[in-house]
Design a protein around this motif. Sequence first.
Motif, PDB file in Angstrom:
ATOM      1  N   LEU A   1       0.836  -1.193   0.000  1.00 27.06           N
ATOM      2  CA  LEU A   1       0.000   0.000   0.000  1.00 27.06           C
ATOM      3  C   LEU A   1       0.874   1.246   0.000  1.00 27.06           C
ATOM      4  CD1 LEU A   1      -2.644  -1.144   2.650  1.00 27.06           C
ATOM      5  CD2 LEU A   1      -2.701  -1.433   0.162  1.00 27.06           C
ATOM      6  N   ALA A   2       0.350   2.324  -0.560  1.00 24.74           N
ATOM      7  CA  ALA A   2       1.115   3.566  -0.681  1.00 24.74           C
ATOM      8  C   ALA A   2       1.262   4.225   0.685  1.00 24.74           C
ATOM      9  CB  ALA A   2       0.415   4.510  -1.654  1.00 24.74           C
ATOM     10  N   GLU A   3       2.490   4.529   1.062  1.00 22.08           N
ATOM     11  CA  GLU A   3       2.760   5.098   2.391  1.00 22.08           C
ATOM     12  C   GLU A   3       2.067   6.438   2.590  1.00 22.08           C
ATOM     13  OE1 GLU A   3       3.954   5.356   6.202  1.00 22.08           O
ATOM     14  OE2 GLU A   3       4.118   3.606   4.884  1.00 22.08           O
TER      15      GLU A   3
ATOM     16  N   ARG B   1      -2.215   9.544   5.393  1.00 20.69           N
ATOM     17  CA  ARG B   1      -3.456  10.325   5.303  1.00 20.69           C
ATOM     18  C   ARG B   1      -4.549   9.706   6.157  1.00 20.69           C
ATOM     19  NH1 ARG B   1      -7.943   9.324   2.570  1.00 20.69           N
ATOM     20  NH2 ARG B   1      -7.006   7.729   1.231  1.00 20.69           N
ATOM     21  N   ILE B   2      -4.682   8.382   6.070  1.00 19.94           N
ATOM     22  CA  ILE B   2      -5.716   7.696   6.833  1.00 19.94           C
ATOM     23  C   ILE B   2      -5.437   7.795   8.324  1.00 19.94           C
ATOM     24  CG2 ILE B   2      -6.730   5.431   7.303  1.00 19.94           C
ATOM     25  CD1 ILE B   2      -6.241   4.806   4.288  1.00 19.94           C
ATOM     26  N   ARG B   3      -4.176   7.625   8.699  1.00 19.53           N
ATOM     27  CA  ARG B   3      -3.802   7.744  10.115  1.00 19.53           C
ATOM     28  C   ARG B   3      -4.146   9.116  10.662  1.00 19.53           C
ATOM     29  NH1 ARG B   3       2.256   6.189  11.493  1.00 19.53           N
ATOM     30  NH2 ARG B   3       1.533   7.077  13.461  1.00 19.53           N
TER      31      ARG B   3
ATOM     32  N   MET C   1      -7.158   2.105  17.728  1.00 20.99           N
ATOM     33  CA  MET C   1      -6.896   1.089  16.697  1.00 20.99           C
ATOM     34  C   MET C   1      -5.779   1.514  15.755  1.00 20.99           C
ATOM     35  SD  MET C   1      -8.218   2.160  13.579  1.00 20.99           S
ATOM     36  CE  MET C   1      -9.377   3.375  12.956  1.00 20.99           C
ATOM     37  N   VAL C   2      -5.436   2.811  15.722  1.00 17.09           N
ATOM     38  CA  VAL C   2      -4.314   3.228  14.873  1.00 17.09           C
ATOM     39  C   VAL C   2      -2.978   2.793  15.449  1.00 17.09           C
ATOM     40  CG1 VAL C   2      -5.538   5.187  13.876  1.00 17.09           C
ATOM     41  CG2 VAL C   2      -4.153   5.520  15.928  1.00 17.09           C
ATOM     42  N   MET C   3      -2.986   2.213  16.667  1.00 20.94           N
ATOM     43  CA  MET C   3      -1.747   1.632  17.195  1.00 20.94           C
ATOM     44  C   MET C   3      -1.224   0.526  16.284  1.00 20.94           C
ATOM     45  SD  MET C   3      -2.189   1.371  21.319  1.00 20.94           S
ATOM     46  CE  MET C   3      -2.210   2.843  22.344  1.00 20.94           C
ATOM     47  N   GLN C   4      -2.088   0.012  15.417  1.00 26.42           N
ATOM     48  CA  GLN C   4      -1.624  -0.981  14.451  1.00 26.42           C
ATOM     49  C   GLN C   4      -0.430  -0.440  13.670  1.00 26.42           C
ATOM     50  OE1 GLN C   4      -4.488  -2.076  11.427  1.00 26.42           O
ATOM     51  NE2 GLN C   4      -3.315  -3.879  10.841  1.00 26.42           N
TER      52      GLN C   4
ATOM     53  N   ARG D   1     -10.016  -2.228  -8.033  1.00 28.00           N
ATOM     54  CA  ARG D   1      -9.211  -1.041  -7.712  1.00 28.00           C
ATOM     55  C   ARG D   1      -9.948   0.213  -8.130  1.00 28.00           C
ATOM     56  NH1 ARG D   1      -5.913   2.611 -10.287  1.00 28.00           N
ATOM     57  NH2 ARG D   1      -4.543   3.677  -8.777  1.00 28.00           N
ATOM     58  N   GLY D   2     -10.147   1.131  -7.173  1.00 27.64           N
ATOM     59  CA  GLY D   2     -10.711   2.424  -7.528  1.00 27.64           C
ATOM     60  C   GLY D   2      -9.771   3.153  -8.472  1.00 27.64           C
ATOM     61  N   ALA D   3     -10.299   3.657  -9.566  1.00 32.54           N
ATOM     62  CA  ALA D   3      -9.447   4.279 -10.591  1.00 32.54           C
ATOM     63  C   ALA D   3      -8.624   5.423 -10.027  1.00 32.54           C
ATOM     64  CB  ALA D   3     -10.318   4.777 -11.742  1.00 32.54           C
ATOM     65  N   GLU D   4      -9.133   6.096  -8.991  1.00 34.81           N
ATOM     66  CA  GLU D   4      -8.433   7.233  -8.406  1.00 34.81           C
ATOM     67  C   GLU D   4      -7.846   6.891  -7.035  1.00 34.81           C
ATOM     68  OE1 GLU D   4     -11.495  10.247  -8.462  1.00 34.81           O
ATOM     69  OE2 GLU D   4     -12.056   9.617 -10.476  1.00 34.81           O
ATOM     70  N   SER D   5      -7.690   5.614  -6.741  1.00 31.28           N
ATOM     71  CA  SER D   5      -7.191   5.207  -5.434  1.00 31.28           C
ATOM     72  C   SER D   5      -5.767   5.694  -5.206  1.00 31.28           C
ATOM     73  CB  SER D   5      -7.222   3.685  -5.294  1.00 31.28           C
ATOM     74  OG  SER D   5      -6.651   3.285  -4.061  1.00 31.28           O
ATOM     75  N   ASP D   6      -5.546   6.281  -4.015  1.00 31.61           N
ATOM     76  CA  ASP D   6      -4.189   6.664  -3.640  1.00 31.61           C
ATOM     77  C   ASP D   6      -3.559   5.637  -2.704  1.00 31.61           C
ATOM     78  OD1 ASP D   6      -5.761   7.156  -1.401  1.00 31.61           O
ATOM     79  OD2 ASP D   6      -4.748   9.026  -0.860  1.00 31.61           O
ATOM     80  N   LEU D   7      -4.309   4.570  -2.397  1.00 34.11           N
ATOM     81  CA  LEU D   7      -3.805   3.545  -1.487  1.00 34.11           C
ATOM     82  C   LEU D   7      -3.249   2.343  -2.255  1.00 34.11           C
ATOM     83  CD1 LEU D   7      -3.661   2.986   1.634  1.00 34.11           C
ATOM     84  CD2 LEU D   7      -5.602   1.462   1.265  1.00 34.11           C
ATOM     85  N   LEU D   8      -4.041   1.817  -3.177  1.00 29.60           N
ATOM     86  CA  LEU D   8      -3.584   0.730  -4.044  1.00 29.60           C
ATOM     87  C   LEU D   8      -3.195   1.336  -5.384  1.00 29.60           C
ATOM     88  CD1 LEU D   8      -3.153  -2.277  -4.606  1.00 29.60           C
ATOM     89  CD2 LEU D   8      -5.549  -2.404  -5.335  1.00 29.60           C
ATOM     90  N   LEU D   9      -1.911   1.474  -5.598  1.00 35.01           N
ATOM     91  CA  LEU D   9      -1.437   2.144  -6.808  1.00 35.01           C
ATOM     92  C   LEU D   9      -1.536   1.214  -8.012  1.00 35.01           C
ATOM     93  CD1 LEU D   9       1.665   4.049  -5.392  1.00 35.01           C
ATOM     94  CD2 LEU D   9      -0.721   4.817  -5.581  1.00 35.01           C
ATOM     95  N   ALA D  10      -1.613   1.817  -9.187  1.00 36.95           N
ATOM     96  CA  ALA D  10      -1.826   1.047 -10.415  1.00 36.95           C
ATOM     97  C   ALA D  10      -0.698   0.053 -10.662  1.00 36.95           C
ATOM     98  CB  ALA D  10      -1.972   1.995 -11.601  1.00 36.95           C
TER      99      ALA D  10
END
Length: 290
Positions: A143-145, A150-152, A210-213, A238-247
Motif C-alpha cells: 500500500l502507498a505510504e 493520510r488515513i492515520r 486502533m491506529v496503534m496498528q 481497484r478504484g481508478a483514483e485510489s491513492d492507497l492501491l497504486l496502479a
Amino acid sequence: MNAVATHAPQSRYLTCEGREIHFMDWAPAPGTPDHGTVIAWHGLARTGRDMDALAAHLSALGYRVICPDTIGRGLSQWSPEPKTEYCLAFYAKLARSLVNQLGLERFHWVGTSMGGAIGMVCADGLLRGRIQRLVLNDNGPQLAEAAIQRIRSYAGNPASFATVGELERYFRTVYKPYGHLTDAQWTLLTESSVRRLPDGRVTPHYDPAMVMQFTEHPGDYDRWPEYDRIDVPVLCLRGAESDLLLADTAEQMRDRGPRALVVTIAGCGHAPALNVPEQLQLVSRFLAGQ
C-alpha cells in the motif's frame, strides 16, 4: 447500502478469543439455491454495515453472508490490550474463531481495504484451504505510504460534532472517494457508524487506539510473501483514483502469486462502496466462477 432484501438480517454476537464480536448474519433468501457462505469484512475505520448492499444482493442469490464488526469498531468490544490486539494477526484469530463457532468449513471472502488484508493473511495462514475465492476491494500486498499517513491523520484523531447531520456532512467529504451513494445510503452509513461522547457530541463509532496498528506493528500491511502463496482465485477491485492501491501494484498482482483478476472501477478512489449494480455483479459473477 439501502438495497431491499426480502428478509431481514440478524444482529448477533459471539465471544471470539475472549472478546465480544458483533456481526450481521444474512440468511439466503427463501427459495434460492444454496450457494454457500460469504464473509464480508469492512475497512479500517468502518463497520460491517458498510456491506449491507452487497449482503442483500448476495443473499437474494442464495448466499449466507456474515458481516463482522472488527474488534474496536461498531458494536464489537473495544480491546483492553490495544497494542497487541489491533493488528492483522489478531484479527485473523478472531476470524478463525468466528467461522469455527458458526460451523463454517468452506466459504468465500470479500474484504474492503483492511478487510481484504485480513483475508490475505487468513488465506495463507489460519484459514488456508477454507477460503474458496477471495475478493480484495482496493487492497493489495503493498500500500502507498502517503495514503496510509493520510488515513492515520484522520482515523487517529476522530472529529466530533454537535449533531448527527454535521457528522454526515463530514462523512460525505472524507468518504467521497467511495463513489456514488444516494442520500439514504449516506444517512445509513452515518447512523450505522456513530457514537455519542460523554459531552453529548457525536463521533465515528470506533476506538481511536486502533491506529496503534501502525505504530506497534509497522509493516503490517506489507504482505507480498502471503500474497504470493495464495492458491485460490482472487479478484481485485481497484478504484481508478485510489491513492492507497497504486496502479503498478495492481499490475504486479496480475503477474504474481494467484495472478489476480484486476478490475478498475471508474469514478471511485479508496474504496469502491460495493453498492451499485456494476460492482455487485462483478463480485457475484466472480464468486459463481463466471
